[in-house]
Design a protein around this motif. Structure first.
Motif, PDB file in Angstrom:
ATOM      1  N   ILE A  25       5.985  11.714  35.130  1.00  0.00           N
ATOM      2  CA  ILE A  25       5.521  10.167  35.406  1.00  0.00           C
ATOM      3  C   ILE A  25       4.402  10.076  36.169  1.00  0.00           C
ATOM      4  CG2 ILE A  25       6.393   7.994  36.206  1.00  0.00           C
ATOM      5  CD1 ILE A  25       9.310   9.255  35.928  1.00  0.00           C
ATOM      6  N   MET A  26       3.386   9.557  35.524  1.00  0.00           N
ATOM      7  CA  MET A  26       2.083   9.502  36.483  1.00  0.00           C
ATOM      8  C   MET A  26       1.763   7.955  36.469  1.00  0.00           C
ATOM      9  SD  MET A  26      -0.753  12.473  35.649  1.00  0.00           S
ATOM     10  CE  MET A  26      -0.783  12.194  33.701  1.00  0.00           C
ATOM     11  N   VAL A  27       2.399   7.219  37.541  1.00  0.00           N
ATOM     12  CA  VAL A  27       2.257   5.828  37.722  1.00  0.00           C
ATOM     13  C   VAL A  27       1.809   5.472  39.003  1.00  0.00           C
ATOM     14  CG1 VAL A  27       3.783   5.173  35.948  1.00  0.00           C
ATOM     15  CG2 VAL A  27       4.455   5.587  38.217  1.00  0.00           C
ATOM     16  N   ARG A  28       1.767   6.399  40.067  1.00  0.00           N
ATOM     17  CA  ARG A  28       1.205   6.138  41.215  1.00  0.00           C
ATOM     18  C   ARG A  28      -0.280   6.232  41.386  1.00  0.00           C
ATOM     19  NH1 ARG A  28       3.705   7.735  46.427  1.00  0.00           N
ATOM     20  NH2 ARG A  28       2.040   7.791  48.259  1.00  0.00           N
ATOM     21  N   PRO A  29      -0.956   5.280  41.857  1.00  0.00           N
ATOM     22  CA  PRO A  29      -2.338   5.285  41.986  1.00  0.00           C
ATOM     23  C   PRO A  29      -3.007   6.126  43.208  1.00  0.00           C
ATOM     24  CG  PRO A  29      -1.722   3.043  42.101  1.00  0.00           C
ATOM     25  CD  PRO A  29      -0.417   3.892  42.245  1.00  0.00           C
ATOM     26  N   ARG A  30      -4.268   6.791  42.645  1.00  0.00           N
ATOM     27  CA  ARG A  30      -4.721   7.857  43.492  1.00  0.00           C
ATOM     28  C   ARG A  30      -5.395   7.358  44.735  1.00  0.00           C
ATOM     29  NH1 ARG A  30      -6.793  12.959  40.237  1.00  0.00           N
ATOM     30  NH2 ARG A  30      -8.298  12.982  42.100  1.00  0.00           N
ATOM     31  N   GLU A  31      -5.110   7.687  45.905  1.00  0.00           N
ATOM     32  CA  GLU A  31      -5.754   7.153  47.030  1.00  0.00           C
ATOM     33  C   GLU A  31      -7.084   7.947  47.294  1.00  0.00           C
ATOM     34  OE1 GLU A  31      -3.090   5.874  50.178  1.00  0.00           O
ATOM     35  OE2 GLU A  31      -1.398   7.502  49.317  1.00  0.00           O
ATOM     36  N   GLY A  32      -7.989   7.162  47.809  1.00  0.00           N
ATOM     37  CA  GLY A  32      -9.251   7.425  48.339  1.00  0.00           C
ATOM     38  C   GLY A  32     -10.047   6.253  49.391  1.00  0.00           C
ATOM     39  N   HIS A  33     -11.089   6.407  49.394  1.00  0.00           N
ATOM     40  CA  HIS A  33     -11.886   5.508  50.330  1.00  0.00           C
ATOM     41  C   HIS A  33     -12.006   4.026  49.843  1.00  0.00           C
ATOM     42  CE1 HIS A  33     -15.043   6.953  47.632  1.00  0.00           C
ATOM     43  NE2 HIS A  33     -15.566   5.603  47.864  1.00  0.00           N
ATOM     44  N   ASP A  34     -11.688   4.083  48.415  1.00  0.00           N
ATOM     45  CA  ASP A  34     -11.761   2.606  47.849  1.00  0.00           C
ATOM     46  C   ASP A  34     -10.365   2.147  47.342  1.00  0.00           C
ATOM     47  OD1 ASP A  34     -11.586   4.541  45.887  1.00  0.00           O
ATOM     48  OD2 ASP A  34     -12.797   3.427  44.340  1.00  0.00           O
ATOM     49  N   GLN A  35      -9.512   2.914  47.523  1.00  0.00           N
ATOM     50  CA  GLN A  35      -8.177   2.163  47.159  1.00  0.00           C
ATOM     51  C   GLN A  35      -7.010   3.327  48.089  1.00  0.00           C
ATOM     52  OE1 GLN A  35      -8.052   2.590  42.718  1.00  0.00           O
ATOM     53  NE2 GLN A  35      -6.765   4.513  43.014  1.00  0.00           N
TER      54      GLN A  35
END
Length: 313
Positions: A25-35
């Motif tokens: 399951i790949m539904v978790r948004p990637r985290e970074g400086h813009d999200q």
């Protein structure tokens, strides 16, 4: 700075109980400086016997679920709260040596970009090459960002968006011939076109939303797909040929990969009669919150598996 609530539900239905194999399951948004996330909840029914989280080769967050009892339904429900900082196209800053096309990536970057430049679709008559070459100016210098923006706009303008629930993508040649496709098809066409021009490009799966009243982004109600292109000075920049977007305004990244099959939101197997499967429904809702859910400095993230009250065993 939009504050978003993303509710993504996938429901598989069967006419009789079936046994479920491993699901990725790949539904978790990637985290970074813009999200970044302030809350992440994953509810699965029937409850998995075992569940774990990993990062794949691209750094995507993957949940692996294993099951030990049969059921007539499998429900996977993701609820995300997050903060999103869009980058507008006018804010893209490119190194001087790359502002005009053609240019060569630096010797430091090239080893890591090669696989994202490599062509993967068969094009014996170089139709994709010829189509992409049509965006290179003949009457003067070609501005790199303007050319990529023009390719994005041309697909949005000249091709017809047609939703399709079936898995897989058309080949770029099919999309060119038909003049229509899904967001996945448009992303694959643009990836192959810019790779033909020597750019490093990757496939992105995620969510699209309307940042302001009056916007008409296409692809809502389901997951969405677009393209990232590496531009020296700015790094990986989003291009959405379905909506003509340059920058990440209205786009939430979940998975990044070289090819679409590496970024499927949910994949898995079941054991039972083939005719047992009666259908799959997908619902995605992205809402804008009026007030921030929390400050960036102190995010509170939870992830768990649970049995929703609305679904029985």
């Amino acid at each position: 700075m939009p504050n978003l609530i993303i509710h993504h539900v996938t429901l598989y239905s069967y006419s009789q109980p079936v046994s479920f194999g491993e699901h990725r399951i790949m539904v978790r948004p990637r985290e970074g400086h813009d999200q970044w996330l302030t809350e992440a909840r994953l509810d699965i029914d029937p409850a998995p016997a075992a569940i774990r989280q990993i990062h794949d080769v691209f750094g995507n967050s993957v949940t692996i679920a294993r099951f030990d009892r049969p059921a007539t339904q499998l429900s996977i429900e993701s609820t995300i709260r997050m903060e999103h900082h869009p980058l507008e196209s006018h804010a893209v800053q490119i190194e001087d040596y790359a502002k005009l096309y053609p240019f060569t990536y630096s010797s430091e970057d090239m080893p890591d970009l090669l696989r994202s430049i490599e062509r993967v679709n068969h094009d014996p008559w170089r139709m994709i090459d010829d189509w992409a070459d049509g965006f290179v100016r003949r009457d003067g210098p070609t501005d790199t960002l303007a050319m990529l923006t023009a390719i994005t706009a041309a697909i949005c303008r000249d091709f017809t968006y047609v939703p399709r629930q079936e898995k897989g993508t058309q080949t770029p040649l099919e999309t060119l011939r038909l003049g229509q496709g899904t967001c996945r098809d448009f992303a694959v066409l643009m990836i192959e076109a810019v790779r033909a021009l020597g750019f490093a490009a990757r496939f992105v799966s995620g969510y699209v939303y309307n940042p302001a009243i009056g916007d008409g982004n296409v692809g809502g109600g389901n997951t969405h797909a677009w393209v990232r292109i590496f531009l020296p000075g700015e790094g990986w920049v989003e291009f959405d040929p379905t909506n003509g977007i340059v920058g990440n305004r209205g786009l939430v990244r979940v998975a990044i990969a070289r090819d679409p099959y590496q970024a499927v939101p949910i994949s898995g197997t079941y054991s039972g009669l083939p005719e047992s499967f009666t259908g799959m429904t997908v619902s995605v809702e992205v809402d804008l919150e009026a007030e921030p859910t929390s400050a960036r400095s102190a995010p509170s993230t939870t992830e768990q598996s649970a049995i929703p009250a609305a679904h029985g065993a």
